[in-house]
Design a protein around this motif. Sequence first.
Motif: not given
Length: 305
Positions: A34-63
């Motif tokens: 599984v290419d997680l770097d590519a998956a992260i790039g997909f979320v950054v490119a296609h996600g909205d603000a909530v999606d990117r907030a979810r990604l930040s929490w999952l990756r680094v625990g950013a509130p």
Amino acid sequence: MCRFRVLNQADGYLSLANRVKRTRLSGGTVSRVVDLDAAIGFVVAHGDAVDRARLSWLRVGAPPQQSILDDAEVGQAPDGGWPAIWGGEVASVDATCFRLAELDDLGALGRPAARRALDWLATRQRPDGTWEEDPSLSGWAPPWATPGDPEATLYLTANAGFWLTVAGHDARAAGPFDHRPGGAYAGVVQSAAHAFAAALKDDGTWPSFLATGWLGAAVLYRQEMYYESARIQVVLTERVRDMTPSDVTAMASALRRVGLSTDDTLLAAARRRLAGTQRSDGGWASDDGEAFDVHTTLAAIRAFR
């Protein structure tokens, strides 16, 4: 949300002895990853603000920002649950579990709104350890939430039990909670686990939807009912090759949430399935249409980050 399908006892599987034996095998060598770097790039490119907030929490625990949390918690009923879009103002077990899943991806299960919802879920458990929707929702609820339907009852029991398991375990270190498996809601979860285990068939299948299996397996695993959980996991392992990416990511993220190792046979099979279905843009297709591809991809990141 994942696609709901009934798992029939007539489906052919290995004998119980062989299936339980296979749960002890290692995951083996994975030819594709599984290419997680590519998956992260997909979320950054296609996600909205909530999606990117979810990604930040999952990756680094950013509130997340307060406005995002406020939007995720909006509409909560005075009793603590959330109504479903199909249920008017009546709080729904299924809708509340769905909101808790969203809040979990934002690191917000410890906030007052989530805690009120979890307390409401705990009080909605029936004497036999199961959950059902309010009878007033009959005629409005979808198949997996229909009051009085045995398949829906087992699904709601697994779903509510799962979120009380997750939240109770996380809360255990924060105060003088019950230290049995299940943490703050130990008694409720224990009752749910036994109700679910009693519904399992001799071949490890369950008389309900596919998602019911992995949610129930997660509850049983955290209750240290390892044999019962393993029986379900072996059945799921046999089905992984036919599962959609939405099902696989939902299953893997749920089981990882309760601490199942990524080296477990089932999760190794899930990883192989996701490696084979990841698109060139880094994402995975959702059963619910292109608009939900980011959600499916975030679930994969949660499971294998």
